[in-house]
Design a protein around this motif. Structure first.
Motif, mmCIF file in Angstrom:
data_model
loop_
_atom_site.group_PDB
_atom_site.id
_atom_site.type_symbol
_atom_site.label_atom_id
_atom_site.label_comp_id
_atom_site.label_asym_id
_atom_site.label_seq_id
_atom_site.Cartn_x
_atom_site.Cartn_y
_atom_site.Cartn_z
ATOM 1 N N GLU A 30 -15.065 -32.881 -19.685
ATOM 2 C CA GLU A 30 -14.256 -34.019 -20.069
ATOM 3 C C GLU A 30 -15.128 -35.271 -20.027
ATOM 4 O O GLU A 30 -15.838 -35.509 -19.063
ATOM 5 C CB GLU A 30 -13.092 -34.158 -19.083
ATOM 6 C CG GLU A 30 -12.146 -35.235 -19.414
ATOM 7 C CD GLU A 30 -10.986 -35.257 -18.433
ATOM 8 O OE1 GLU A 30 -10.069 -36.035 -18.672
ATOM 9 O OE2 GLU A 30 -11.004 -34.533 -17.435
ATOM 10 N N SER A 77 -6.839 -39.668 -18.576
ATOM 11 C CA SER A 77 -6.974 -38.266 -18.195
ATOM 12 C C SER A 77 -5.702 -37.851 -17.464
ATOM 13 O O SER A 77 -5.186 -38.616 -16.642
ATOM 14 C CB SER A 77 -8.182 -38.069 -17.273
ATOM 15 O OG SER A 77 -8.178 -36.762 -16.725
ATOM 16 N N ASN A 79 -5.569 -35.679 -15.187
ATOM 17 C CA ASN A 79 -5.927 -35.328 -13.815
ATOM 18 C C ASN A 79 -5.560 -36.464 -12.871
ATOM 19 O O ASN A 79 -5.567 -37.633 -13.250
ATOM 20 C CB ASN A 79 -7.432 -35.049 -13.704
ATOM 21 C CG ASN A 79 -7.842 -33.867 -14.534
ATOM 22 O OD1 ASN A 79 -7.093 -32.913 -14.674
ATOM 23 N ND2 ASN A 79 -9.016 -33.930 -15.111
ATOM 24 N N ALA A 81 -6.801 -38.626 -10.080
ATOM 25 C CA ALA A 81 -8.079 -38.993 -9.464
ATOM 26 C C ALA A 81 -8.239 -40.497 -9.441
ATOM 27 O O ALA A 81 -7.637 -41.214 -10.234
ATOM 28 C CB ALA A 81 -9.240 -38.361 -10.236
ATOM 29 N N THR A 98 -6.909 -42.656 -12.880
ATOM 30 C CA THR A 98 -6.577 -41.989 -14.132
ATOM 31 C C THR A 98 -5.121 -42.274 -14.502
ATOM 32 O O THR A 98 -4.306 -42.630 -13.651
ATOM 33 C CB THR A 98 -6.766 -40.470 -14.005
ATOM 34 O OG1 THR A 98 -5.881 -39.992 -12.984
ATOM 35 C CG2 THR A 98 -8.204 -40.098 -13.676
ATOM 36 N N GLY A 100 -3.157 -39.989 -15.189
ATOM 37 C CA GLY A 100 -2.437 -38.958 -14.441
ATOM 38 C C GLY A 100 -2.027 -39.438 -13.061
ATOM 39 O O GLY A 100 -0.943 -39.113 -12.572
ATOM 40 N N THR A 101 -2.868 -40.241 -12.428
ATOM 41 C CA THR A 101 -2.541 -40.804 -11.115
ATOM 42 C C THR A 101 -1.374 -41.777 -11.232
ATOM 43 O O THR A 101 -0.459 -41.772 -10.411
ATOM 44 C CB THR A 101 -3.769 -41.522 -10.526
ATOM 45 O OG1 THR A 101 -4.844 -40.588 -10.427
ATOM 46 C CG2 THR A 101 -3.479 -42.114 -9.155
ATOM 47 N N THR A 104 1.896 -39.536 -12.563
ATOM 48 C CA THR A 104 2.304 -38.316 -11.866
ATOM 49 C C THR A 104 2.732 -38.560 -10.429
ATOM 50 O O THR A 104 3.689 -37.952 -9.954
ATOM 51 C CB THR A 104 1.153 -37.283 -11.873
ATOM 52 O OG1 THR A 104 0.764 -37.051 -13.219
ATOM 53 C CG2 THR A 104 1.575 -35.986 -11.243
ATOM 54 N N HIS A 169 -1.724 -30.833 -2.079
ATOM 55 C CA HIS A 169 -2.815 -30.360 -2.940
ATOM 56 C C HIS A 169 -3.381 -29.045 -2.405
ATOM 57 O O HIS A 169 -3.665 -28.124 -3.168
ATOM 58 C CB HIS A 169 -3.905 -31.433 -3.021
ATOM 59 C CG HIS A 169 -4.969 -31.148 -4.021
ATOM 60 N ND1 HIS A 169 -5.759 -32.117 -4.546
ATOM 61 C CD2 HIS A 169 -5.390 -30.003 -4.599
ATOM 62 C CE1 HIS A 169 -6.620 -31.593 -5.398
ATOM 63 N NE2 HIS A 169 -6.417 -30.308 -5.429
ATOM 64 N N TRP A 176 -9.460 -24.407 -2.682
ATOM 65 C CA TRP A 176 -10.158 -25.425 -3.457
ATOM 66 C C TRP A 176 -11.325 -25.954 -2.646
ATOM 67 O O TRP A 176 -11.208 -26.237 -1.468
ATOM 68 C CB TRP A 176 -9.187 -26.553 -3.799
ATOM 69 C CG TRP A 176 -9.794 -27.689 -4.565
ATOM 70 C CD1 TRP A 176 -9.979 -27.753 -5.909
ATOM 71 C CD2 TRP A 176 -10.273 -28.938 -4.041
ATOM 72 N NE1 TRP A 176 -10.544 -28.967 -6.248
ATOM 73 C CE2 TRP A 176 -10.737 -29.706 -5.116
ATOM 74 C CE3 TRP A 176 -10.357 -29.475 -2.756
ATOM 75 C CZ2 TRP A 176 -11.273 -30.971 -4.967
ATOM 76 C CZ3 TRP A 176 -10.891 -30.733 -2.604
ATOM 77 C CH2 TRP A 176 -11.339 -31.468 -3.693
#
Length: 199
Positions: A30, A77, A79, A81, A98, A100-101, A104, A169, A176
């Motif tokens: 990415e 993005s 994701n 982050a 991001t 996404g942060t 989300t 997470h 992970w």
């Protein structure tokens, strides 16, 4: 001998270049491009950061950013982050999240991400890529200070949001691993300790 070594280096460079190009073309890598936040995103980030900056002024007065010292950015993005890089003056730096942060996470978890990234800036962690023990030590240090900022700004429940984010997470992605971050449950313990709460 030198020409053989040079040929080996050239071959390795060509192979690496081909791998990177294939990854980019197939979507395996990415490309992260930072853009200025929209007015709504900037307001959202400022609203989350203002109490954290005040808390930083109480906890570590010499590290709190002056007005205009933090530069916000957004990376498109999905994701979740955040990224931070310190600059030439204490408490000054770039802070990016991001989309996404922003879209989300709930408010408490979003604040936890901001607190962690602000802690990186306050601690003078430069934006160069690090791995191994040094990187993990800096991440743990930012987790501890970030949790203390949350505790000072909004209280224990806000502080525990950081630990819960890492625990969630860990449950979603068991096993992970990161070359940069400590294990997620270890990060949750760091946050809980900074909040004054054990597991």
């Amino acid at each position: 001998m030198k020409s053989a070594r040079r040929a080996d280096y050239m071959w390795a460079f060509v192979c690496l270049l081909v791998i990177v190009v294939v990854m980019l073309l197939t979507g395996c890598a990415e490309t992260l491009v930072t853009r200025p936040p929209t007015p709504w995103e900037a307001d959202w980030m400022r609203a989350g950061l203002a109490p954290l900056v005040r808390a930083l002024g109480r906890i570590a007065p010499g590290r709190a950013p002056a007005d205009g010292c933090l530069v916000f950015g957004v990376v498109d993005s999905p994701n979740v982050a955040g990224y931070a890089a310190s600059r030439d003056r204490p408490g000054c730096g770039n802070l990016e999240v991001t989309t996404g942060t922003i879209t989300t996470l709930g408010l408490a978890e979003f604040r936890a991400v901001l607190a962690h990234e602000l802690a990186h800036v306050a601690l003078g962690h430069a934006g160069e890529w690090k791995t191994g023990q040094r990187a993990q030590a800096e991440e743990a240090e930012a987790d501890a200070l970030g949790a203390r900022l949350l505790l000072s700004a909004w209280g224990r429940e806000a502080c525990l949001a950081m630990a819960r984010l890492y625990e969630r997470h860990a449950a979603l992605a068991p096993g992970w691993r990161s070359p940069v971050h400590p294990p997620l449950l270890e990060r949750a313990q760091i946050a809980r300790a900074a909040c004054g709460v054990g597991l």
